[in-house]
Design an enzyme around this catalytic site. Structure first.
Site, PDB file in Angstrom:
ATOM      1  N   ALA A  65       6.125 -13.477 -30.908  1.00 30.29           N
ATOM      2  CA  ALA A  65       5.417 -12.315 -30.357  1.00 30.29           C
ATOM      3  C   ALA A  65       5.602 -12.316 -28.847  1.00 30.29           C
ATOM      4  O   ALA A  65       5.910 -13.338 -28.248  1.00 30.29           O
ATOM      5  CB  ALA A  65       3.938 -12.429 -30.702  1.00 30.29           C
ATOM      6  N   GLY A 103       6.180 -15.637 -34.358  1.00 30.10           N
ATOM      7  CA  GLY A 103       6.416 -14.390 -35.088  1.00 30.10           C
ATOM      8  C   GLY A 103       7.868 -14.257 -35.534  1.00 30.10           C
ATOM      9  O   GLY A 103       8.159 -13.571 -36.523  1.00 30.10           O
ATOM     10  N   GLU A 106       8.088 -16.173 -38.641  1.00 32.19           N
ATOM     11  CA  GLU A 106       7.289 -15.449 -39.641  1.00 32.19           C
ATOM     12  C   GLU A 106       8.072 -14.267 -40.213  1.00 32.19           C
ATOM     13  O   GLU A 106       7.967 -13.957 -41.395  1.00 32.19           O
ATOM     14  CB  GLU A 106       5.966 -14.981 -39.019  1.00 32.19           C
ATOM     15  CG  GLU A 106       5.022 -16.159 -38.762  1.00 32.19           C
ATOM     16  CD  GLU A 106       3.758 -15.761 -38.026  1.00 32.19           C
ATOM     17  OE1 GLU A 106       3.875 -15.029 -37.014  1.00 32.19           O
ATOM     18  OE2 GLU A 106       2.670 -16.165 -38.458  1.00 32.19           O
ATOM     19  N   GLU A 126       2.605 -21.607 -31.986  1.00 31.92           N
ATOM     20  CA  GLU A 126       1.466 -20.842 -31.470  1.00 31.92           C
ATOM     21  C   GLU A 126       0.357 -21.723 -30.924  1.00 31.92           C
ATOM     22  O   GLU A 126      -0.320 -21.386 -29.940  1.00 31.92           O
ATOM     23  CB  GLU A 126       0.907 -19.929 -32.564  1.00 31.92           C
ATOM     24  CG  GLU A 126       1.746 -18.696 -32.865  1.00 31.92           C
ATOM     25  CD  GLU A 126       2.858 -18.928 -33.871  1.00 31.92           C
ATOM     26  OE1 GLU A 126       3.198 -20.111 -34.124  1.00 31.92           O
ATOM     27  OE2 GLU A 126       3.400 -17.949 -34.402  1.00 31.92           O
TER      28      GLU A 126
HETATM   29  N1  3HC Z   1       6.933 -13.668 -24.930  1.00 35.25           N
HETATM   30  C1  3HC Z   1       7.201 -13.175 -23.697  1.00 35.25           C
HETATM   31  N2  3HC Z   1       8.110 -13.722 -22.877  1.00 35.25           N
HETATM   32  C2  3HC Z   1       8.774 -14.787 -23.328  1.00 35.25           C
HETATM   33  C3  3HC Z   1       8.542 -15.348 -24.590  1.00 35.25           C
HETATM   34  C4  3HC Z   1       7.577 -14.742 -25.420  1.00 35.25           C
HETATM   35  N3  3HC Z   1       7.304 -15.190 -26.646  1.00 35.25           N
HETATM   36  N4  3HC Z   1       9.352 -16.421 -24.751  1.00 35.25           N
HETATM   37  C5  3HC Z   1      10.069 -16.517 -23.623  1.00 35.25           C
HETATM   38  N5  3HC Z   1       9.722 -15.543 -22.776  1.00 35.25           N
HETATM   39  C6  3HC Z   1      10.301 -15.266 -21.437  1.00 35.25           C
HETATM   40  C7  3HC Z   1       9.983 -16.366 -20.448  1.00 35.25           C
HETATM   41  O1  3HC Z   1       8.746 -16.117 -19.817  1.00 35.25           O
HETATM   42  C8  3HC Z   1      11.146 -16.254 -19.483  1.00 35.25           C
HETATM   43  O2  3HC Z   1      10.887 -15.157 -18.644  1.00 35.25           O
HETATM   44  P1  3HC Z   1      11.373 -15.165 -17.115  1.00 35.25           P
HETATM   45  O3  3HC Z   1      12.859 -15.314 -17.183  1.00 35.25           O
HETATM   46  O4  3HC Z   1      10.890 -13.894 -16.586  1.00 35.25           O
HETATM   47  O5  3HC Z   1      10.722 -16.365 -16.496  1.00 35.25           O
HETATM   48  C9  3HC Z   1      12.316 -15.877 -20.392  1.00 35.25           C
HETATM   49  O6  3HC Z   1      11.719 -15.332 -21.583  1.00 35.25           O
HETATM   50  C10 3HC Z   1      13.199 -17.035 -20.791  1.00 35.25           C
HETATM   51  O7  3HC Z   1      12.368 -18.071 -21.302  1.00 35.25           O
HETATM   52  P2  3HC Z   1      12.629 -19.593 -20.934  1.00 35.25           P
HETATM   53  O8  3HC Z   1      12.893 -19.745 -19.486  1.00 35.25           O
HETATM   54  O9  3HC Z   1      11.520 -20.364 -21.532  1.00 35.25           O
HETATM   55  O10 3HC Z   1      13.994 -19.860 -21.732  1.00 35.25           O
HETATM   56  P3  3HC Z   1      14.458 -21.153 -22.494  1.00 35.25           P
HETATM   57  O11 3HC Z   1      15.807 -20.852 -23.019  1.00 35.25           O
HETATM   58  O12 3HC Z   1      14.248 -22.358 -21.641  1.00 35.25           O
HETATM   59  O13 3HC Z   1      13.438 -21.332 -23.747  1.00 35.25           O
HETATM   60  C11 3HC Z   1      12.206 -20.596 -25.661  1.00 35.25           C
HETATM   61  C12 3HC Z   1      13.434 -20.402 -24.769  1.00 35.25           C
HETATM   62  C13 3HC Z   1      12.279 -21.965 -26.376  1.00 35.25           C
HETATM   63  C14 3HC Z   1      12.197 -19.496 -26.669  1.00 35.25           C
HETATM   64  C15 3HC Z   1      10.919 -20.599 -24.804  1.00 35.25           C
HETATM   65  O14 3HC Z   1      10.942 -19.465 -23.976  1.00 35.25           O
HETATM   66  C16 3HC Z   1       9.645 -20.559 -25.592  1.00 35.25           C
HETATM   67  O15 3HC Z   1       9.191 -21.593 -26.057  1.00 35.25           O
HETATM   68  N6  3HC Z   1       9.045 -19.356 -25.754  1.00 35.25           N
HETATM   69  C17 3HC Z   1       7.780 -19.205 -26.384  1.00 35.25           C
HETATM   70  C18 3HC Z   1       7.905 -19.294 -27.872  1.00 35.25           C
HETATM   71  C19 3HC Z   1       6.563 -19.080 -28.545  1.00 35.25           C
HETATM   72  O16 3HC Z   1       5.558 -19.629 -28.142  1.00 35.25           O
HETATM   73  N7  3HC Z   1       6.547 -18.242 -29.588  1.00 35.25           N
HETATM   74  C20 3HC Z   1       5.353 -17.931 -30.268  1.00 35.25           C
HETATM   75  C21 3HC Z   1       4.713 -16.760 -29.640  1.00 35.25           C
HETATM   76  S1  3HC Z   1       3.132 -16.387 -30.308  1.00 35.25           S
HETATM   77  C22 3HC Z   1       3.459 -15.605 -31.772  1.00 35.25           C
HETATM   78  O17 3HC Z   1       4.576 -15.441 -32.150  1.00 35.25           O
HETATM   79  C23 3HC Z   1       2.250 -15.110 -32.512  1.00 35.25           C
HETATM   80  C24 3HC Z   1       2.562 -14.668 -33.882  1.00 35.25           C
HETATM   81  O18 3HC Z   1       2.283 -15.680 -34.795  1.00 35.25           O
HETATM   82  C25 3HC Z   1       1.707 -13.496 -34.249  1.00 35.25           C
END
Ligand code: 3HC
Length: 702
Positions: A65, A103, A106, A126
């Site tokens: 998400a 997500g 998922e 998450e």
């Molecule tokens: N939402 C919004 N922005 C995100 C994002 C997300 N889920 N994941 C990454 N980004 C953004 C980062 O903020 C960054 O932005 P910036 O360049 O402006 O600083 C850019 O994308 C690149 O991210 P990274 O620098 O972290 O890139 P990496 O290649 O080092 O890592 C990654 C990639 C492993 C995907 C890492 O970004 C990460 O762990 N992201 C979060 C993943 C996550 O937590 N997903 C679950 C979200 S909650 C959810 O899905 C709820 C659902 O169950 C309903």
């Protein structure tokens, strides 16, 4: 890019290919879910389409998400992508590369099949941002791989590599070829006619099997109790997986939705989201050209084979970078290398490192005794004794031998970087690289910018830190730089509170209850009370107004230097690290209080917490005012990764915002009245309070 374009639909060879194209990581931002639904509808309606593929453009499948949308009001969608994918009468194959997280996974779990390239990683992380998988993940994953394995993945939030995902049953096949799209189309065609469609929601076998082990949920709760204290999300994750076992699928989904809603705006989720973005922001150098992308260093050198130098060398070897360790004395070199070997051997004994891996890493560390031997290295980190004359001599030698363009870094923790830079003819290439002990373990890597350090050198040094698995953060050169300087008043206040009647065990308990893994006095016993003793003497000699810390000084003078001497703030039994409160410490405290006529009183837990953290908030404001850190959030990152500040509290400045800027100012003014100059409110603090602004958004002046 317009919303309509974040998802593409193309038909190829009878297969509808749905491509999410929402850079950089295909988060499920505005328009993505709607785009997927519209694409599935088109595929279902198109008689030429017999199956569909869901994939991501660029470097990932879908990273989850869009975290930036959390905490904001969102309209409830008329249809859920998960229901649409699940109910599609034509098979949908999720084709995963890069990351399928949250997500993203998922969506793959709601598809009928999942294939992945070997380098892909999947997970439900998450919990790391204080929520739980809210798109059916807690109900589908247990049905697919069993509740135990699902619970472990969901509660840890770890990224699972493709091979393990295949072994667990999360993905059906690993794609061997290079062209994922082609392979996915081939796979989709091979399953196009198969019925019934395998829907994860309908799988019952793994759930039935779990009923034989009803104690697993309680056992999991117990096993996380210490680490997850003060947090709700890990427990809600367990409750959801439990619901997958005890409730029908649709009821389980309702439980998941209800518990997700409870978490989304919790203090812990807000803090963890903030920490996620702060860690990304800290990598950005204001004013740096966009194309400034330093290459990965290929060879490194460390000057000094002491504890710090050895730890730094291990950090390079741990990440596969060859490193030379220089000591001019053969004896010191041998001793240093032996210490490195011993450290690795401890990890092998503990089972956290394989013997072969230890040998591989040791082979990357080359001991040398001449400066000429390191001349070709891309980066050199000086880690010699903390004495200005010694350091100046080292930098003069480095200037003479190192190849042009090499990064010349100093691990000094207190000496002004400019002093070293100015003995060279290339001060633009000199910066600080401040590691925190133990250097191969602690994540924080403080890059210290001297007056003449170039932006290329800062970027290069930050990249060095990232290449060895650290979190790099920039500080300006000043006494203590940004991390230790912001923490110094915390240390001072914890000692001074003792003189007024607090006890080390009380202070430690307050901070552990707040979320620190160890109390500050227990930490001091671990690192040694004598470390700061010399610095205090130096400061006292230089500054007539310096407030002496009598209690720790007396303990050191009594030979109580911490765990290594069997006594410090606490007393220790031989061979045991458990701290025991000690009457001797109480009597030293009482003696100091008597001598200086300090009145004894009791402290509330809240006062202890505030006194320590407010002192540091005030100093952090001064650091920003003087431009010695780029952003308040950088200081928070330093506290999270350098000092064990609990992540679910965001960081020092984030915590200050939870108290409120006006209240922090009021408190500091009160202590300014009572304790004098050291509590004088910073100008920036006054400004933030006057405007009702937030600490966390504060930036360096200028
Ligand atoms: N939402 C919004 N922005 C995100 C994002 C997300 N889920 N994941 C990454 N980004 C953004 C980062 O903020 C960054 O932005 P910036 O360049 O402006 O600083 C850019 O994308 C690149 O991210 P990274 O620098 O972290 O890139 P990496 O290649 O080092 O890592 C990654 C990639 C492993 C995907 C890492 O970004 C990460 O762990 N992201 C979060 C993943 C996550 O937590 N997903 C679950 C979200 S909650 C959810 O899905 C709820 C659902 O169950 C309903």
């Amino acid at each position: 890019m317009s919303e309509a374009e974040v998802v593409r639909f193309e038909v190829e060879d009878g297969v509808g290919v749905i491509t999410v194209d929402n850079p950089p990581v295909n988060a499920l931002g505005p328009g993505v879910r709607e785009g997927i639904i519209a694409a599935v509808d088109r595929g279902v309606a198109d008689p030429n389409v017999s199956a569909m593929v869901l994939m991501g453009a660029g470097r990932s499948f879908i990273a989850g998400a869009d975290i930036r949308q959390f905490g904001k009001p969102r309209p409830a969608p008329a249809r859920l992508t998960h229901d649409v994918l699940d109910a599609s009468p034509k098979p949908v194959v999720a084709a995963i590369h890069g990351y399928a997280l949250g997500g993203g996974l998922e969506h793959a779990l709601s598809s009928h099949y999942r294939i992945a390239v070997a380098s892909a990683r999947v997970g439900l992380p998450e919990v790391l941002i204080g929520v739980l998988p809210g798109g059916g993940g807690t109900q589908r994953l247990p049905r697919l791989i069993g509740p135990k394995a699902a619970m472990e993945m969901i509660v840890s939030g770890r990224h699972v590599p493709a091979a393990e995902a295949k072994a667990l049953g999360i993905v059906d096949a690993i794609v061997e070829g290079q062209d994922l799209r082609k392979e996915a189309i081939r796979f989709a065609k091979s399953v196009a006619a198969k019925r019934p469609l395998p829907r994860v929601r309908d799988k019952a076998d793994r759930i039935a099997e779990a009923k034989a082990d009803p104690g697993m949920f309680e056992a999991m709760r117990k096993s996380i109790a210490r680490k997850a204290r003060n947090q709700k999300a890990p427990y809600h994750c367990i409750a959801c997986v439990e619901a997958a076992v005890t409730q029908p699928f649709d009821e389980g989904l309702k439980t998941e939705r209800r518990l997700f809603a409870e978490l989304e705006n919790s203090e812990e989720a807000k803090a963890l989201r903030y920490a996620f973005f702060a860690e990304r922001e800290v990598a950005k150098i204001p004013g740096a050209p966009k194309d400034l992308k330093p290459p990965r260093v290929k060879t490194a050198a460390v000057i000094g084979a002491g504890t710090m130098g050895g730890g730094i060398a291990m950090s390079f070897a741990d990440f596969g970078i060859p490193v030379k360790v220089l000591e001019v004395s053969r004896e010191a070199l041998d001793k240093g290398m032996q210490r490195v070997r011993d450290n690795y051997a401890v990890s092998v004994k503990r089972g956290s490192l394989a013997q072969a891996e230890m040998e591989r890493r040791l082979a990357l560390i080359e001991p040398v005794d001449r400066y000429e031997a390191i001349a070709d290295c891309d980066v050199v980190i000086e880690a010699v004794f903390e004495r200005v004359d010694v350091k100046k001599e080292v930098f003069a030698k480095l200037d003479a031998v190192m190849k042009p363009g090499a990064l010349l870094l100093t691990n000094s923790s207190a000496i002004d970087t400019d002093i070293m830079a100015n003995v060279t003819k290339r001060p633009q290439d000199v910066a600080g690289a401040h590691f925190f002990a133990p250097a191969n373990v602690m994540k924080l890597f403080e890059v210290v910018k001297g007056t003449k350090t170039s932006i290329e050198t800062i970027a290069g040094a930050m990249k060095v830190g990232r290449d060895i698995g650290k979190i790099s953060a920039v500080a300006g050169t000043c006494d203590g730089f940004a991390a230790n300087r912001s923490r110094a008043p915390f240390i001072t206040e914890m000692m001074l509170m003792l003189e007024e009647g607090a006890l080390p065990e009380q202070v430690d308990k307050v901070m552990v209850d707040f979320g620190y893994p160890m109390g500050p006095f227990a930490v001091s016993d671990l690192s040694g009370l004598d470390i700061s003793y010399d610095t205090r003497k130096r400061r006292a000699a230089a500054d007539p107004n310096y407030r002496k810390l009598h209690v720790p000084d007396r303990l050191v003078e009594m030979g109580r230097k911490g765990q290594k001497t069997g006594a410090g703030w606490y007393r220790y039994e031989k061979g045991d690290r458990t701290p025991h409160p000690d009457e001797v410490v109480k009597s030293v405290i009482a003696e100091v209080a008597r001598e200086f006529g300090i009145e004894q009183r009791t402290f509330t837990d809240d006062e202890i917490l505030r006194r320590l953290l407010c002192a540091s908030v005030n100093e952090a404001c001064k650091i920003l005012e003087e431009g010695k850190a780029y952003r308040a959030s950088d200081i928070d990152v330093m506290w999270l990764h350098g000092f064990g500040f609990p992540r679910y509290r965001g960081g020092l400045m984030f915590w200050a915002d939870t108290v409120g800027s006006r209240e922090i100012l009021r408190q500091i003014e009160e202590w300014h009245q009572r304790y004098g100059a050291r509590w004088k409110p910073a100008n920036l603090l006054r400004e933030i309070a006057a405007s009702g602004g937030s600490f966390r958004e504060a930036k360096a002046a200028g």
